[in-house]
Design a protein around this motif. Structure first.
Motif: not given
Length: 259
Positions: A90-109
């Protein structure tokens, strides 16, 4: 949504765009062909895939994201489950996150809440290493919807705006061919959750196994799937074959506009 996998082992284009120069050329072409999203991935999530390190994933995706941000007026999606990669992307310019694990990894939420960009939550039964071993559901539609309901609550509790949530039922991620086609047939059920749908079935085994086609010969099946998904209200179609899919969707849109 055009796909660029900066990986040596993705199921369809693994190794094809693993160099920076080839990946940039591919992105430039997809944008010229009509892609309005570019999904950048640095870690394969094909069945049997093994994880890569944070450092390796960053080395793969950050230069491509910067190239896209500097040269094209499109949305950039980072396909990752790692909070550290989300932040730097996101700092580099990404506008969205596409997460196959649905923010279930530690710290993702917490990271997604901090970044405050749209997030696509995908359903996957198991992990890429084992997800296709023996997927089972009581009812695949009800089970996936229940999963989404739980993840939506978790996101809202973490401080993520509901307006920033997108759902992907996860074709091929812990599903049999029967599960996949049931989901495709029942996509309207997912509109009950009142969130946008992202659909990715381009070139997947649900097409190859049905048609008995290897990955290089799945265009017609992929286009059929994209058309069915769009007709059932999917808002984002994630594909390898951008110009062909754009043509199909233009014909569909012109037809619907004339009704």
């Amino acid at each position: 949504m055009g796909i660029v996998n900066v990986t040596p082992d993705s199921f369809s284009d693994g190794g094809e765009f693993s160099s920076f120069e080839r990946a940039c050329k591919h992105v430039d072409l997809m944008v010229a062909e009509g892609a309005v999203f570019i999904d950048v991935g640095g870690e394969s999530t094909r069945p049997g895939a093994t994880p890569v390190s944070i450092e390796q994933e960053l080395e793969r995706v950050i230069p491509i994201i910067k190239h896209i941000a500097e040269n094209h007026d499109v949305w950039i999606s980072i396909d990752t489950s790692k909070p550290e990669v989300m932040e730097q992307a996101v700092q580099a310019g990404a506008n969205m996150i596409n997460d196959v694990r649905a923010l279930q990894e530690p710290g993702a939420l917490a990271m997604a809440a901090k970044l405050a960009v749209p997030v696509c939550l995908m359903h996957m039964q198991g992990s890429p290493e084992t997800m296709q071993d023996s997927p089972e559901y009581l009812d695949v539609i009800d089970d996936v919807i229940h999963f989404f309901e739980q993840r939506i609550v978790a996101c809202l509790d973490a401080g993520i705006s509901r307006d920033n949530l997108i759902l992907d039922p996860g074709f091929g991620f812990g599903k049999t061919i029967e599960h996949n086609y049931r989901i495709l047939a029942c996509l309207p059920r997912f509109h009950e959750l009142h969130l946008p749908l992202l659909i990715g079935l381009s070139r997947k085994s649900m097409i190859g196994d049905l048609l008995e086609r290897d990955v290089s010969k799945r265009l017609a099946g992929s286009l059929a799937g994209a058309l069915i998904a769009a007709q059932q209200g999917a808002q984002i179609i994630r594909v390898h074959d951008v110009p062909e899919t754009v043509d199909v969707l233009k014909v569909m849109s012109a037809t619907m506009a004339s009704m």
